[in-house]
Structure formats: C-alpha cells, structure tokens
Design an enzyme around this catalytic site. Structure first.
Site, short mmCIF file in Angstrom:
data_model
loop_
_atom_site.label_atom_id
_atom_site.label_comp_id
_atom_site.label_asym_id
_atom_site.label_seq_id
_atom_site.Cartn_x
_atom_site.Cartn_y
_atom_site.Cartn_z
N CYS A 14 12.29 4.08 2.57
CA CYS A 14 12.35 5.53 2.34
C CYS A 14 13.05 6.20 3.51
O CYS A 14 12.63 7.24 4.00
CB CYS A 14 10.96 6.12 2.09
SG CYS A 14 9.80 5.87 3.45
N ALA A 23 0.83 -1.22 0.00
CA ALA A 23 0.00 0.00 0.00
C ALA A 23 0.87 1.27 0.00
O ALA A 23 1.96 1.27 0.58
CB ALA A 23 -0.91 -0.01 1.22
N PRO A 24 0.40 2.35 -0.66
CA PRO A 24 -0.89 2.49 -1.36
C PRO A 24 -0.88 2.02 -2.81
O PRO A 24 -1.85 2.21 -3.52
CB PRO A 24 -1.13 4.00 -1.29
CG PRO A 24 0.23 4.59 -1.33
CD PRO A 24 1.12 3.64 -0.58
N GLY A 25 0.23 1.43 -3.25
CA GLY A 25 0.22 0.79 -4.56
C GLY A 25 1.04 1.46 -5.65
O GLY A 25 0.96 1.05 -6.82
#
Length: 442
Positions: free
Chosen positions: A380, A259-261
């Site tokens: 990240c 998610a979120p894809g």
C-alpha cells in the site's frame, strides 16, 4: 461529553500522537468511546483531528509570523486546531473558536498563555495568513501547500514528475469515502445495497468493482449487514489483489502477511467453500482478528498461524501452494488520506529497512510456489524502490519465475504495466496501491 470539550478531546489526540507515535485512527475511536461522544460532535471531532494533522505544515507556516518565540507543544497544537477551524471550517464561527481556545488555555496553562493564544488568533483574524506564493522553490511550496515533508515531495517529484506528485499530494488532503466488499457467498451486491438503505445508510454501487460498495453517509462497520457477515470494510485498491491472483476452486493458497484479514477473506470467498487459505501473521492478536473476520463472514476454509513470514519457508514443503500472496510490510505512503500522521514520521531509512524485509519474505515465499503457480506481491505504498525495485530484485534473483501479466477488471486496465499495476490515490479515488505477479516456470 459536552460539545465545548470536543476541541480539548482533539488536543488530547494530537498530544498522544506527538508523545507516543500513536495512530490517529485508533486514538480517535478510543476517545469517542471513552468520552461517550455522539451525534454531530463525532463528525466535528473527526474533522478537527484529521484536518489539523493533514495540514500541520501549512498551519505552522501560517502561524510562524505571529509567534514571537517557541511555544510548548500543547500550545502549538491548540493554535493549530484553532487556526484549522478558522481557515477551513465555514460552519464554525471565529468567535466560538477563539472562546474555546482561550478557555482551554486557561484550564491547561495560566493567564499568560491564554492571553498569548487570544492575541495570536486575533492578530490572524485581523491581518490574515501569509501567502504561500512567497515560497519561491516549487518543491518547498508544494510541500507547505499540501503539508507533505519536503524530502517526500522531492522523492516523488524525482520518481514521477511534478504533475503526478501534485495530484497525489492534493488528493491526500481529501477525506476518503468508506468502501466495503460484499460477501458474495452470502448475498448479491443489490441485496446488500437494499439492506443498508433500509438501515438508513446512503450507499452506492462502486463503478470500479462488481462486489464493491461506497458509503456516502454512515459508518458501515456499525451496520447490521456488517454484523451479519454480508460485508467487509476494505478499500477498492486492496480488493484488486484477489483478482490479480486468478483464484480457482479447490486451490491451496498461502497468505504470508495476512492480518487483519481483508485479502484473506476475499480469497476465501472467491474459493467459494472449496480449497483452503493458510493465513499467517507475526502477532497473535492480529491473527485473532483474521479468525474473527472469518467467523463473522461464515468462512470455514481459512487456517491461521502465528508466524514470522521471514522464516515461512521452514514451515512448509517446497512447491505445495497453487497461489502465494506476499502483501508485504511497507512504508504505507499510499494510505496517507486514512493515516495522515504517517507522513511526518517516515524516513528514507524506513524505506530501505522495509525493502530488506520485503526481499527476505519474497525469497522465503518463492520456494513454496508450485511449478505453474502464481506468486503475487502487493504493497500500500507508491514508492518506486519498494515496488518496481523489489520486482526487479525478485526477477534477478529467481530465474525460475517469469513476469505474469495481471488480469483485472477493464476499469483498472489503464493502470496495468505488464506484470504489475500501480494505482495512485488520484486515479480512482482509492488508496495508493501496487500489485505484481510472477509465474513459476513448469
């Protein structure tokens, strides 16, 4: 909402962040919609909110000599908002800032508070703020100057040296450009750029990646191109993951924390209607987001499941995926430009706890990779323990995997070190990002 109340809306957002640890980007969008804020007021609210959060420690340093005693949290935030405008916004006259601050103080407090707010801001107007040069310790000075917690500046300095740390801290104060990925199954980048320009957006081709575009003006999420599935909002660093995976048609691919894809749909686009991506996430509402993105983009080779990736090995046979992606939960220290509130709440304990989760997910995911297949790990964050430390853990624990050299566009090659790459925010003006690849021995 009348323009004079933009500052009060910003104050509401800062209070909600302090009280509920809410995310600034979500709160900002909610406040804009709830109060029907439009036009230039949206830009002013965004600037005041993010700017005040970004520079909170600096603002508190400037305010400290002018405060005789500790004030209530909302008053501190009101002073921060006001001082931010006085120090950093040239187009907002001081008299407007003072007037608004006093009016808000009257509405929310009493005459004593409004008098104090007026007195503090006028004293700063007369005398100026204290010099940062009075801070002798270089780590502490950089911490206050760029508004990053001292423990974090010290950690980065130990890991990367003062020069790279300073570059990162300074870059984190600059608002990022919005970037988007063109859906190559529907259109070329040139076609999408033309369509966006016709809609009134100021956009340009990214010099970093062939399917990336940058917006100089306008929120691309509100474009017809977005609605029609021609683009996905995604940072350029994040787009590198699909490149590193070396995707080929007809492959069976697992995205363990999807998610979120953004990466899921990029993988599906690179498969170009062939193969299948199995996308997982822990939360049902987040899995729904993946499918909404896939439907909007017209991608039919994605299958989603609500699943805790720490147990993902229980749900599949060993060795059935050509590619496995673990975009792991991490501290997020690479995205502080977009989520500045993170830097004030993360701790060393958080990093250690996240490392444990990262190790567990990698351990589960490793058994699902085919012999000759590739496992990709990404975060990240810029933290060495979460990144290089986790790479070393994996190689020590899984001798049936070997480091696999990352293959990315030539613009990114300078940041590759064998089987991993580390992008810092100042490198290409993107998010800080880490990617590593491992190949399962045949």
């Amino acid at each position: 909402m009348p323009k004079k109340n933009v500052r009060e809306a910003a104050l509401d957002i800062l209070e909600a962040i302090d009280k509920h640890q809410s995310y600034s980007n979500l709160l900002l969008n909610n406040v804009i919609e709830k109060n029907h804020i439009t036009g230039p007021d949206v830009g002013l609210l965004t600037e005041i909110t993010y700017g005040t959060i970004q520079r909170k420690l600096t603002l508190d340093f400037f305010l400290k000599p002018f405060l005789q005693k500790k004030v209530e949290p909302w008053v501190q935030n009101l002073l921060r908002i006001s001082l931010y405008q006085m120090q950093y916004l040239d187009k907002v006259p001081d008299r407007a800032v003072l007037f608004e601050a006093v009016e808000i103080a009257k509405r929310r407090g009493h005459k004593g508070i409004s008098g104090m707010v007026n007195g503090v801001l006028r004293a700063i107007q007369r005398n100026g703020v204290p010099s940062l040069e009075t801070i002798k310790d270089p780590v502490e000075r950089l911490s206050i100057e760029t508004s990053h917690p001292k423990w974090l500046v010290q950690r980065w300095t130990d890991q990367f040296g003062m020069e790279k740390t300073r570059g990162m801290c300074e870059e984190n104060l600059i608002a990022p450009l919005q970037t988007a990925r063109v859906n190559i199954t529907k259109a070329t980048r040139d076609e999408v750029l033309r369509l966006l320009e016709e809609e009134g957006f100021l956009v340009e081709a990214s010099p970093i990646l062939p399917e990336a575009i940058r917006s100089r003006k306008g929120n691309l999420a509100h474009s017809q191109c977005f609605m029609n599935g021609y683009i996905t909002i995604q940072d350029e660093s994040s787009m590198l993951v699909a490149y590193a995976m070396e995707i080929e048609h007809n492959q069976k691919i697992l995205d363990a924390c999807a998610a979120p894809g953004g990466k899921t749909t990029h993988i599906a686009e690179k498969l170009n209607g062939t193969g299948k991506v199995f996308a997982h996430d822990l939360h049902e509402h987040k899995v729904k987001l993946i499918m909404e993105n896939a439907d909007r983009l017209g991608l039919h080779n994605i299958e989603t499941h609500v699943l805790d990736s720490r147990k993902i090995g229980e749900h599949y046979q060993n060795g059935i995926f050509d590619r496995v992606l673990v975009d792991a939960p991490c501290s997020g220290l690479g995205v502080l430009r977009r989520k500045p509130d993170i830097k004030y709440v993360k701790t060393i304990k958080d990093i250690h706890a996240l490392q444990t989760i990262q190790h567990t997910i990698l351990t589960e995911a490793a058994r699902l990779v085919k012999p000759g297949g590739i496992l990709t790990y990404s975060t990240c964050t810029v933290d060495k323990d979460e990144n290089e430390g986790t790479v070393q853990f994996f190689l020590d624990q899984f001798p049936d995997f070997e480091p696999y050299s990352i293959n990315v566009p030539s613009t990114i090659k300078p940041f590759v070190n064998g089987n991993y790459l580390q992008i810092f925010p100042q490198d290409i003006g993107s998010d800080g990002f880490f990617i590593a690849c491992f190949k399962k021995r045949s």
